[in-house]
Design an enzyme around this catalytic site. Sequence first.
Site, PDB file in Angstrom:
ATOM      1  CG  HIS A  89      13.551 -23.332 -10.459  1.00  0.00           C
ATOM      2  ND1 HIS A  89      14.096 -24.567 -10.239  1.00  0.00           N
ATOM      3  CD2 HIS A  89      13.575 -23.137 -11.794  1.00  0.00           C
ATOM      4  CE1 HIS A  89      14.453 -25.102 -11.399  1.00  0.00           C
ATOM      5  NE2 HIS A  89      14.123 -24.255 -12.367  1.00  0.00           N
ATOM      6  CG  HIS A 125      11.175 -20.020 -14.658  1.00  0.00           C
ATOM      7  ND1 HIS A 125      12.421 -19.694 -15.153  1.00  0.00           N
ATOM      8  CD2 HIS A 125      11.212 -21.352 -14.427  1.00  0.00           C
ATOM      9  CE1 HIS A 125      13.176 -20.788 -15.230  1.00  0.00           C
ATOM     10  NE2 HIS A 125      12.459 -21.811 -14.796  1.00  0.00           N
ATOM     11  CG  ASN A 167      10.632 -25.403 -17.162  1.00  0.00           C
ATOM     12  OD1 ASN A 167       9.599 -25.419 -17.834  1.00  0.00           O
ATOM     13  ND2 ASN A 167      11.529 -24.435 -17.256  1.00  0.00           N
TER      14      ASN A 167
HETATM   15  P1  AMP Z   1      14.940 -24.511 -15.265  1.00  0.00           P
HETATM   16  O1  AMP Z   1      15.476 -24.670 -16.652  1.00  0.00           O
HETATM   17  O2  AMP Z   1      13.456 -24.399 -15.181  1.00  0.00           O
HETATM   18  O3  AMP Z   1      15.494 -25.577 -14.337  1.00  0.00           O
HETATM   19  O4  AMP Z   1      15.462 -23.110 -14.766  1.00  0.00           O
HETATM   20  C1  AMP Z   1      16.674 -22.908 -14.136  1.00  0.00           C
HETATM   21  C2  AMP Z   1      16.973 -21.440 -14.245  1.00  0.00           C
HETATM   22  O5  AMP Z   1      17.973 -21.107 -13.316  1.00  0.00           O
HETATM   23  C3  AMP Z   1      17.475 -21.004 -15.633  1.00  0.00           C
HETATM   24  O6  AMP Z   1      16.599 -20.025 -16.184  1.00  0.00           O
HETATM   25  C4  AMP Z   1      18.858 -20.435 -15.332  1.00  0.00           C
HETATM   26  O7  AMP Z   1      19.184 -19.322 -16.125  1.00  0.00           O
HETATM   27  C5  AMP Z   1      18.737 -20.083 -13.856  1.00  0.00           C
HETATM   28  N1  AMP Z   1      19.979 -20.064 -13.119  1.00  0.00           N
HETATM   29  C6  AMP Z   1      20.956 -21.003 -13.104  1.00  0.00           C
HETATM   30  N2  AMP Z   1      21.949 -20.637 -12.284  1.00  0.00           N
HETATM   31  C7  AMP Z   1      21.594 -19.435 -11.762  1.00  0.00           C
HETATM   32  C8  AMP Z   1      22.210 -18.538 -10.841  1.00  0.00           C
HETATM   33  N3  AMP Z   1      23.397 -18.796 -10.280  1.00  0.00           N
HETATM   34  N4  AMP Z   1      21.570 -17.380 -10.540  1.00  0.00           N
HETATM   35  C9  AMP Z   1      20.371 -17.098 -11.096  1.00  0.00           C
HETATM   36  N5  AMP Z   1      19.727 -17.917 -11.957  1.00  0.00           N
HETATM   37  C10 AMP Z   1      20.340 -19.067 -12.296  1.00  0.00           C
END
Ligand code: AMP
Length: 112
Positions: A98, A100, A85
């Site tokens: 990141h 996914h 994203n």
């Molecule tokens: P995005 O919306 O593509 O920026 O994805 C960010 C992702 O990070 C989301 O799916 C969140 O659930 C995940 N996320 C946020 N904080 C953490 C954390 N501390 N540990 C693992 N995943 C996280």
Amino acid sequence: MTIFDKIIARQIPANIVYEDDLVLAFKDVKPAAPTHILVIPKKCIPRIAEAQPDDHKVLGHMLLKAGEIAKKAGLEQSGFRLVINNGPDAGESVPHLHLHIMGGRSMAWPPG
Ligand code: AMP
């Protein structure tokens, strides 16, 4: 420092499934699929649109490792989705690149 930098620095806990010199992979804290793993570069690239030519090695490495991690998670036969994203319309919420890895259920296309 983003929340992902804090995970890399072990300042906050995460369920880490893979690590090497370039990347870290850990389970998403709010999984949107039965298997939901994030692969991040240890270097903070905020988002894919801000990656630089010098980043090609880590970007390729992220994809190769994502495939290996998905296979290790048992997703090779059933399939899986890789998602990045970038920016507000895509729902980016953490400004540290990141990837996914999502699998374990059937997914719709196009995504919502
Ligand atoms: P995005 O919306 O593509 O920026 O994805 C960010 C992702 O990070 C989301 O799916 C969140 O659930 C995940 N996320 C946020 N904080 C953490 C954390 N501390 N540990 C693992 N995943 C996280």
